[in-house]
Design a protein around this motif. Structure first.
Motif, PDB file in Angstrom:
ATOM      1  N   SER A  20       2.940  -3.970   8.320  1.00 50.45           N
ATOM      2  CA  SER A  20       1.759  -3.783   7.488  1.00 50.45           C
ATOM      3  C   SER A  20       1.579  -5.050   6.653  1.00 50.45           C
ATOM      4  CB  SER A  20       1.943  -2.560   6.590  1.00 50.45           C
ATOM      5  OG  SER A  20       0.832  -2.409   5.746  1.00 50.45           O
ATOM      6  N   PHE A  21       0.653  -5.889   7.095  1.00 47.68           N
ATOM      7  CA  PHE A  21       0.455  -7.182   6.442  1.00 47.68           C
ATOM      8  C   PHE A  21      -0.293  -7.034   5.131  1.00 47.68           C
ATOM      9  CE2 PHE A  21       0.889 -11.633   7.053  1.00 47.68           C
ATOM     10  CZ  PHE A  21       1.646 -11.767   8.199  1.00 47.68           C
ATOM     11  N   GLY A  22      -1.111  -5.996   5.040  1.00 48.73           N
ATOM     12  CA  GLY A  22      -1.932  -5.839   3.840  1.00 48.73           C
ATOM     13  C   GLY A  22      -1.438  -4.714   2.951  1.00 48.73           C
ATOM     14  N   HIS A  23      -0.103  -4.531   2.902  1.00 48.84           N
ATOM     15  CA  HIS A  23       0.429  -3.362   2.199  1.00 48.84           C
ATOM     16  C   HIS A  23       0.089  -3.358   0.713  1.00 48.84           C
ATOM     17  CE1 HIS A  23       2.624   0.154   3.382  1.00 48.84           C
ATOM     18  NE2 HIS A  23       3.340   0.137   2.276  1.00 48.84           N
ATOM     19  N   ILE A  24      -0.210  -4.511   0.170  1.00 45.03           N
ATOM     20  CA  ILE A  24      -0.516  -4.619  -1.253  1.00 45.03           C
ATOM     21  C   ILE A  24      -1.765  -3.798  -1.604  1.00 45.03           C
ATOM     22  CG2 ILE A  24      -2.053  -6.654  -1.232  1.00 45.03           C
ATOM     23  CD1 ILE A  24       0.966  -6.132  -3.540  1.00 45.03           C
ATOM     24  N   VAL A  25      -2.541  -3.420  -0.614  1.00 44.80           N
ATOM     25  CA  VAL A  25      -3.742  -2.622  -0.877  1.00 44.80           C
ATOM     26  C   VAL A  25      -3.375  -1.314  -1.571  1.00 44.80           C
ATOM     27  CG1 VAL A  25      -3.810  -1.346   1.332  1.00 44.80           C
ATOM     28  CG2 VAL A  25      -5.932  -1.839   0.116  1.00 44.80           C
ATOM     29  N   PHE A  26      -2.205  -0.778  -1.279  1.00 46.51           N
ATOM     30  CA  PHE A  26      -1.813   0.499  -1.878  1.00 46.51           C
ATOM     31  C   PHE A  26      -1.375   0.318  -3.331  1.00 46.51           C
ATOM     32  CE2 PHE A  26      -1.071   1.091   2.728  1.00 46.51           C
ATOM     33  CZ  PHE A  26      -2.126   1.960   2.926  1.00 46.51           C
ATOM     34  N   PHE A  27      -0.822  -0.843  -3.624  1.00 44.83           N
ATOM     35  CA  PHE A  27      -0.502  -1.225  -4.996  1.00 44.83           C
ATOM     36  C   PHE A  27      -1.817  -1.354  -5.777  1.00 44.83           C
ATOM     37  CE2 PHE A  27      -0.024  -5.008  -7.782  1.00 44.83           C
ATOM     38  CZ  PHE A  27       1.076  -4.674  -8.550  1.00 44.83           C
ATOM     39  N   GLY A  28      -2.795  -2.010  -5.161  1.00 41.17           N
ATOM     40  CA  GLY A  28      -4.078  -2.246  -5.811  1.00 41.17           C
ATOM     41  C   GLY A  28      -4.873  -0.970  -6.035  1.00 41.17           C
TER      42      GLY A  28
END
Ligand SMILES: Nc1ncnc2c1ncn2[C@@H]1O[C@H](COP(=O)(O)OP(=O)(O)OP(=O)(O)O)[C@@H](O)[C@H]1O
Ligand SMILES: [Mg+2]
Lengths: 322, 248
Positions: A59-67
């Motif tokens: 999951s390369f864009g996992h930071i989306v869940f942090f955001g």
């Protein structure tokens, strides 16, 4: 074998417990801030590892869940007057629900296609939030200082937030261990090794992957809320930084994907290195390039990461270094 | 009782017709041999039977239920297990853990604790007990084939699909494997096996079906099939095969 008799179960928990405990006893602001950052990345990298390490899905864009989770929790605190704990849990829950919906669509994709799709999701979320009125659009949201009063002022609120992060990190590590050593986790590892063969053996891959994606999205949502609450504001540029996603990946790979201890070791080592690079005048602007280089070198030469490498060399330590 | 009924199964890959109207029945408790030249569609037939691919046409009935188009994990849970032609061990897992996957997610759906016992029993059955704690990537070809078989057995299936489990084995290993397969049959597990090693498949199958260019061209007792002119012709492109078939 009972897991609570295993040294590998206790080691990560004991390390984080002691570390956080010492910081709470010392009560020094700078140590707290440094530890907050390291622990935050430990927890984020461990969450990512539950998906990446156990199922092999990058999951390369996992930071989306942090955001997204962070935005939601922050919104509930600053606009709705919710207390920190329920707001953070709600942020986690929202991230979990988004992962469930998104997962049904993108988890059909394999390999690079999945990785690319996750980047797309992150960028779409950033674009959406930047134009979403209730979340303050491009300027974002600010917390009213009265929100900190509930916790005995801004200074005390920072300690409360740290404590909550500490507990969250312990929970992530616990969940990571339990998933790895469960029947469910065996199915995930079978998926990682050969998804089609796993399904032929009866592993319900679509369901197992979706559940795992939800778990690995839930914790970043909590962590995001804590982080933005500590900062006092949230804006799209801070919430959806793709480079943080890449750094999470580097940490997991550096420490050893698929191990419980690996993301912890990776996060600590990377943050240490990063702290050094940021203070060194030559490398100040290059730390991301260095991160990329580290990732490349690990993938080429030590794909098992530090913990995986030691486990491979010294099988006697396997029960200790999970 | 028919454990498996394959009716009018057709499978196309783009323009390639891999299977055309394949129909056959498999009575419970038997060994059915599936032979045919390379590229005849044998592995594809397995893929359609156990749900890896849905057929374009036709039906698969397993133990009286229509399982056409069901995902492979659902078929596995209903009691069909498979050993692959290209062995697919889960490399990072130990041999025992590999077999535990079969026990945990197969028909009986064991917990981890009871799966350990089932896995050890299956490993003993195929003669791999000594390797249980090794990473599966370290096994040689013959051992990997046994691992495939153990994984399938640990699922406690009603029907076992074996795709060329004898290929690449030396004569001693073949004899051992044939013994193992017969013992499995004696436990009451029905077996459908693809095999190129003619002597072995002819000797252990109750019946044989022959696939050529996606079509079933013969079915019957081993000796009937071996004497069938159409079958001999199908193998003519492969003189060595023909010789072996005639030698039976
Ligand atoms: N997924 C796929 N996509 C496209 N074509 C395929 C696919 N799988 C098989 N085929 C084609 O279908 C035909 C039958 O292949 P299959 O593997 O079933 O043959 P086989 O009888 O098992 O051969 P062998 O004895 O060599 O194992 C071949 O022409 C093969 O190239
Ligand atoms: Mg084949």
């Amino acid at each position: 074998m009972k897991f609570w008799r295993q040294p590998g179960f206790w080691l990560p928990l004991a390390l984080v417990f002691l570390w956080g405990g010492i910081v709470l006893v010392l009560k020094q602001d700078t140590i707290r801030e440094t530890t907050f950052t390291v622990m935050m990345f430990m927890a984020l990298a461990s969450s990512l590892n539950i998906l990446l390490g156990y199922t092999g899905y990058v999951s390369f864009g996992h930071i989306v869940f942090f955001g997204l989770g962070g935005y939601t929790g922050f919104f509930l605190i600053s606009e709705m007057g919710w207390p920190l704990y329920p707001a953070a849990l709600a942020g986690g829950a929202l991230s979990g629900v988004i992962a469930l919906l998104v997962g049904l669509a993108v988890l059909r994709l394999r390999g690079a296609y999945f990785a690319l799709a996750t980047i797309g999701i992150n960028e779409a979320a950033r674009a959406f939030v930047s134009n979403f009125g209730p979340f303050g659009g491009a300027t974002g949201l600010f917390v009213n200082f009265s929100a900190y009063e509930k916790y005995g002022g801004a200074g005390q609120a920072l300690w409360t937030t740290f404590t909550f992060l500490w507990i969250t990190t312990l929970v992530v590590l616990l969940v990571s261990y339990l998933v790895k050593h469960s029947r469910f986790g065996l199915g995930l590892q079978a998926i990682r090794e050969d998804e089609d063969a796993a399904m032929v053996m009866g592993v319900q891959a679509p369901r197992a992957k979706t559940i795992t994606y939800v778990i690995s999205a839930f914790f970043p949502g909590i962590i995001g809320t804590l982080y933005f609450f500590k900062n006092g504001n949230v804006e799209p540029g801070d919430a959806f930084q793709l480079h943080m996603s890449i750094e999470m990946l580097v940490m997991v790979m550096l420490g050893g994907m698929g191990t419980v201890l690996g993301p912890m070791v990776g996060a600590t080592a990377y943050q240490g290195l990063r702290g050094y690079l940021l203070t060194s005048p030559i490398f100040k602007d290059l730390h991301l390039a260095v991160a990329g280089l580290i990732l490349l070198l690990i993938i080429l030469f030590v794909p098992a990461g530090a913990v995986g490498w030691v486990r491979g060399r010294l099988p006697a330590l396997r029960r200790v270094l999970e | 009782m028919m454990i498996l009924q394959v009716q009018d199964v057709t499978k196309r890959f783009g323009g390639l017709q891999a299977l055309t109207d394949v129909t056959f029945d498999l009575p419970a408790g038997q060994i059915l041999g599936l032979i045919g030249p390379n590229g005849a569609g044998k592995t594809t037939l397995f893929n359609v039977i156990n749900g890896v691919y849905a057929p374009n046409k036709g039906q698969i009935i397993f133990r009286g239920d229509d399982i056409t188009g069901m995902p492979s994990y659902e078929v596995a849970r209903r009691g069909m297990a498979r050993a692959h032609q290209v062995v697919r061990p889960l490399h990072d897992l130990t041999v025992r853990e590999n077999v535990m996957v079969g026990a945990c997610f197969g028909r009986e759906g064991h917990s981890l604790a009871s799966a350990v016992q089932k896995a050890d029993a299956a490993l003993a059955q195929v003669g791999l007990s000594g390797r249980a704690d090794q990473p599966s990537g370290l096994l040689n070809v013959a051992q990997k084939k046994r691992l495939e078989l153990a994984r399938a057995l640990a699922a406690r299936p009603y029907l076992l699909l074996l795709d060329e489990v004898l290929a690449g084995l030396n004569p001693t290993e073949i004899t051992e494997m044939v013994d193992t397969i017969l013992k499995i049959r004696d436990e009451g597990i029905t077996i459908l096996m693809i095999e190129h090693v003619m002597q072995a498949v002819m000797s252990i199958s109750d019946r044989i079906i022959v696939l050529d260019y996606g079509q079933l061209i013969a079915t019957g007792k081993p000796e009937e099939v071996a004497a069938n002119p159409q079958v001999i012709e199908a193998y003519l492109g492969d003189p060595e095969m023909t010789a072996r078939l005639m030698a039976e």
